[in-house]
Enzyme design. Structure first.
Site, PDB file in Angstrom:
ATOM      1  CE  LYS A   1      -3.861   1.336   0.337  1.00  0.00           C
ATOM      2  NZ  LYS A   1      -5.773   0.420   0.297  1.00  0.00           N
TER       3      LYS A   1
ATOM      4  CG  ASP B   1      -7.358   2.816  -0.627  1.00  0.00           C
ATOM      5  OD1 ASP B   1      -7.671   1.885  -0.372  1.00  0.00           O
ATOM      6  OD2 ASP B   1      -7.686   3.806  -0.019  1.00  0.00           O
TER       7      ASP B   1
HETATM    8  P1  NDP Z   1     -12.774   7.972  -2.979  1.00  0.00           P
HETATM    9  O1  NDP Z   1     -11.513   9.107  -2.857  1.00  0.00           O
HETATM   10  O2  NDP Z   1     -13.530   7.625  -4.212  1.00  0.00           O
HETATM   11  O3  NDP Z   1     -14.175   8.150  -1.567  1.00  0.00           O
HETATM   12  C1  NDP Z   1     -14.101   7.835  -0.515  1.00  0.00           C
HETATM   13  C2  NDP Z   1     -15.336   9.067   0.212  1.00  0.00           C
HETATM   14  O4  NDP Z   1     -14.899   8.674   1.178  1.00  0.00           O
HETATM   15  C3  NDP Z   1     -15.749  10.165   0.070  1.00  0.00           C
HETATM   16  O5  NDP Z   1     -16.980  10.188   0.043  1.00  0.00           O
HETATM   17  C4  NDP Z   1     -14.786  10.619   0.895  1.00  0.00           C
HETATM   18  O6  NDP Z   1     -15.503  12.696   0.990  1.00  0.00           O
HETATM   19  C5  NDP Z   1     -14.959  10.091   1.572  1.00  0.00           C
HETATM   20  N1  NDP Z   1     -14.372   9.542   2.631  1.00  0.00           N
HETATM   21  C6  NDP Z   1     -12.520  10.224   3.332  1.00  0.00           C
HETATM   22  N2  NDP Z   1     -12.417   9.943   3.752  1.00  0.00           N
HETATM   23  C7  NDP Z   1     -13.288  10.265   4.544  1.00  0.00           C
HETATM   24  C8  NDP Z   1     -13.434  10.344   5.952  1.00  0.00           C
HETATM   25  N3  NDP Z   1     -12.033  10.927   7.009  1.00  0.00           N
HETATM   26  N4  NDP Z   1     -14.305  10.952   6.594  1.00  0.00           N
HETATM   27  C9  NDP Z   1     -15.295  10.906   5.789  1.00  0.00           C
HETATM   28  N5  NDP Z   1     -15.951  10.245   5.024  1.00  0.00           N
HETATM   29  C10 NDP Z   1     -14.682  10.483   4.395  1.00  0.00           C
HETATM   30  O7  NDP Z   1     -12.436   6.809  -2.591  1.00  0.00           O
HETATM   31  P2  NDP Z   1     -12.911   5.286  -3.172  1.00  0.00           P
HETATM   32  O8  NDP Z   1     -14.310   4.740  -2.963  1.00  0.00           O
HETATM   33  O9  NDP Z   1     -12.397   4.255  -3.398  1.00  0.00           O
HETATM   34  O10 NDP Z   1     -12.882   4.538  -1.321  1.00  0.00           O
HETATM   35  C11 NDP Z   1     -13.553   4.107   0.121  1.00  0.00           C
HETATM   36  C12 NDP Z   1     -13.129   3.094   0.982  1.00  0.00           C
HETATM   37  O11 NDP Z   1     -13.280   1.994   0.196  1.00  0.00           O
HETATM   38  C13 NDP Z   1     -11.431   3.602   1.308  1.00  0.00           C
HETATM   39  O12 NDP Z   1     -11.539   2.752   2.956  1.00  0.00           O
HETATM   40  C14 NDP Z   1     -10.820   2.673   0.216  1.00  0.00           C
HETATM   41  O13 NDP Z   1      -9.607   1.920   1.019  1.00  0.00           O
HETATM   42  C15 NDP Z   1     -11.510   1.179   0.417  1.00  0.00           C
HETATM   43  N6  NDP Z   1     -11.704   0.566  -0.647  1.00  0.00           N
HETATM   44  C16 NDP Z   1     -11.369   1.095  -2.139  1.00  0.00           C
HETATM   45  C17 NDP Z   1     -10.707   0.027  -2.992  1.00  0.00           C
HETATM   46  C18 NDP Z   1     -10.696   0.839  -4.715  1.00  0.00           C
HETATM   47  O14 NDP Z   1     -11.060  -0.341  -5.464  1.00  0.00           O
HETATM   48  N7  NDP Z   1     -11.632   2.299  -5.132  1.00  0.00           N
HETATM   49  C19 NDP Z   1     -11.191  -0.852  -2.240  1.00  0.00           C
HETATM   50  C20 NDP Z   1     -11.051  -1.936  -1.189  1.00  0.00           C
HETATM   51  C21 NDP Z   1     -11.259  -1.447  -0.850  1.00  0.00           C
HETATM   52  P3  NDP Z   1     -14.891  13.027   0.766  1.00  0.00           P
HETATM   53  O15 NDP Z   1     -15.122  13.529  -0.451  1.00  0.00           O
HETATM   54  O16 NDP Z   1     -15.449  14.028   1.928  1.00  0.00           O
HETATM   55  O17 NDP Z   1     -13.358  13.225   0.954  1.00  0.00           O
HETATM   56  O1  2IT Z   2      -7.952  -1.455  -0.920  1.00  0.00           O
HETATM   57  C1  2IT Z   2      -7.904  -2.469  -1.990  1.00  0.00           C
HETATM   58  O2  2IT Z   2      -7.958  -3.634  -1.840  1.00  0.00           O
HETATM   59  C2  2IT Z   2      -7.343  -0.866  -3.363  1.00  0.00           C
HETATM   60  N1  2IT Z   2      -6.935  -0.273  -2.836  1.00  0.00           N
HETATM   61  C3  2IT Z   2      -7.035  -1.758  -4.138  1.00  0.00           C
HETATM   62  C4  2IT Z   2      -6.358  -2.173  -4.454  1.00  0.00           C
HETATM   63  C5  2IT Z   2      -5.665  -3.081  -6.183  1.00  0.00           C
HETATM   64  O3  2IT Z   2      -4.737  -3.602  -6.357  1.00  0.00           O
HETATM   65  O4  2IT Z   2      -6.623  -2.697  -7.181  1.00  0.00           O
END
Ligand code: NDP
Ligand code: 2IT
Length: 447
Positions: free
Chosen positions: A128, A168
């Site tokens: 990561k 992420d």
């Molecule tokens: P994005 O940046 O696309 O969206 C994040 C969302 O979460 C936004 O709505 C953001 O609000 C909100 N957010 C972020 N930080 C905070 C905080 N501290 N408190 C409250 N709200 C918050 O990210 P993703 O959708 O990609 O990721 C969301 C979650 O999913 C994370 O935990 C990530 O690790 C996990 N994840 C993502 C993967 C991926 O493929 N993208 C894969 C597996 C897990 P704002 O716009 O106000 O910042």
């Molecule tokens: O938390 C996760 O699994 C991710 N942000 C996606 C990682 C990836 O390599 O696609």
């Protein structure tokens, strides 16, 4: 010595060695609590100090990221890459750009990633990375200059057979594009070194959708064990980014009604449910205009609560899809009291340890992030395969592979997490994920 003492002793060592890294301690403790009884029954893991090795990253990179903002002022951020474990394949895991990013948060994410990637059954190690850079309020040019500077250091440490980053929080298609462009320029090489790429230049269909679709497929599998489905269920989702958007899309397709979304400023409650047009609006608002979820409430005349999270809204199924520790003990209790029967974690470690206890004591269906959100990295693995073969699978092919992977992860959790007629998905995911990595480490010697 009893298992409780073993856990305490192990955690004391982890805390002493990784002082002040609270999120990392939390992620390790959750794993060690469920694994220690298993390890005690299989002394080969203990003799080879597998857990001690798995909690020590193979390599930690920290570097300066200087860049110049639109006012001509020099800005300095900190860049990181945690190369946690390569027993199963090249390091694989996302990059997070968020002001809260520090070593503890990235080590917790890298640690969980190792188990998650193992669960996918694909040849992926765990890692990561990211930066304390805040993309909010920055121009496209500023984001580009930052990404170019970040990659100017990172490029020497990564490669398609070494370490393959992805997105992420704060890193989506735009950022992956800028990072890829700079890598290619520095290496003079067009390679599958990042996933989540654009479709025109090596990306995979369904990768943007994969995490949200995957965590919905996990909920479907869990509900099936109770002869239930998502049809006509009221669903609460937090976040409004990549994972939240595609969870909303898939839940809607399967007949569920999504009534909440949020961002770091607050939440919206739409009791009539989000429909195709409203979701289209959210995607444009968040991915193009880069606005706030509050604007949804104004546009569609629904409630907005500043500073609130969705967990007090009555729902049947919840998909926390924003960030770590967003469900406290009280939030978990509110969900259970209001009749929530299933929680599938799109985010990584969104539930506090006290919240997890509430879900498990109430015996509701609860899948931790490392199982429920594994569809994202799994589809990254599929993107890597397509890049290596220089082919592109159809949408249907990738979606079917993703669905199968989630069905298999559910089955593995069920097998290893069986406690009478209850499935402890936390224990199941930890043991199933551990065994493959641990056995590979044993095969590969003390490295
Ligand atoms: P994005 O940046 O696309 O969206 C994040 C969302 O979460 C936004 O709505 C953001 O609000 C909100 N957010 C972020 N930080 C905070 C905080 N501290 N408190 C409250 N709200 C918050 O990210 P993703 O959708 O990609 O990721 C969301 C979650 O999913 C994370 O935990 C990530 O690790 C996990 N994840 C993502 C993967 C991926 O493929 N993208 C894969 C597996 C897990 P704002 O716009 O106000 O910042
Ligand atoms: O938390 C996760 O699994 C991710 N942000 C996606 C990682 C990836 O390599 O696609």
């Amino acid at each position: 010595m009893g298992v409780e003492k073993d856990i305490e002793k192990f955690m004391d060592k982890v805390k002493e060695k990784n002082h002040g890294e609270n999120e990392f301690h939390q992620a390790v403790e959750e794993v060690v609590e469920t694994l220690m009884p298993y390890i005690n029954k299989h002394p080969r893991y203990k003799q080879a100090k597998i857990l001690d090795r798995m909690t020590e990253p193979e390599r930690v990179l920290m570097f300066r990221v200087p860049w110049i903002d639109d006012n001509g002022e020099v800005q300095i951020n900190r860049g990181f890459r945690i190369e946690m474990n390569s027993a199963l394949g090249p390091y694989k895991g996302g990059l997070r750009f968020h002001p809260s990013v520090n070593l503890s948060i990235l080590k917790f994410l890298a640690f969980e990633q190792v188990f998650k990637n193992s669960l996918t059954q694909l040849p992926l190690g765990g890692g990561k990375g990211g930066s304390d850079f805040d993309p909010k309020g920055k121009s496209d040019n500023e984001v580009m200059r930052f990404c170019q500077s970040f990659m100017t250091e990172l490029y020497r440490h990564i490669g398609p057979n070494t370490d393959v980053p992805a997105g992420d929080i704060g890193v989506g298609g735009r950022e992956i594009g800028y990072l890829f462009g700079q890598y290619k320029r520095l290496k003079n090489e067009f390679a599958g070194v990042l996933t989540g790429k654009g479709l025109n230049w090596g990306g995979s269909l369904i990768r943007p959708e994969a995490t949200g679709y995957g965590s919905t497929y996990m909920a479907v599998e869990m509900l099936k064990t109770k002869k239930e489905s998502l049809k006509d269920k009221t669903v609460a989702i937090s976040g409004s980014g990549n994972v939240a958007q595609y969870t909303t899309e898939k839940v809607m397709q399967l007949g569920g009604k999504v009534v909440t979304l949020s961002d770091s400023s607050g939440m919206i409650h739409d009791p009539n449910g989000i429909d195709d047009d409203k979701l289209k609006y959210v995607m444009e608002l968040k991915n193009i205009k880069r606005g706030r979820i509050k604007e949804y409430a104004e546009k569609f005349n629904v409630t907005y609560e500043a500073g609130k999270r969705p967990w007090n809204v009555a729902c049947d199924v919840a998909f926390p899809s924003a960030t770590q520790n967003e469900i406290s003990k009280e939030d978990a209790q509110a969900l259970v009291d209001n009749g929530c029967m299933c929680v599938s974690e799109g985010a990584n470690m969104p539930t506090t340890p006290e919240g997890v206890v509430v879900f498990q004591d109430a015996k509701i269906l609860y899948a931790p992030g490392k199982a429920a959100n594994a569809g994202g990295v799994a589809t990254s693995g599929l993107e890597m395969s397509q890049n290596s073969m220089r082919i592109a699978w159809s949408r249907e092919e990738v979606d079917e592979k993703l669905r199968n992977i989630m069905v298999n992860i559910h089955a593995a959790c069920k097998k290893h997490g069986k406690e009478g007629d209850y499935t402890n998905y936390v224990k199941g995911a930890n043991i199933a994920g551990f065994v493959k990595v641990a056995d590979s480490m044993l095969d590969q010697g003390v490295v």
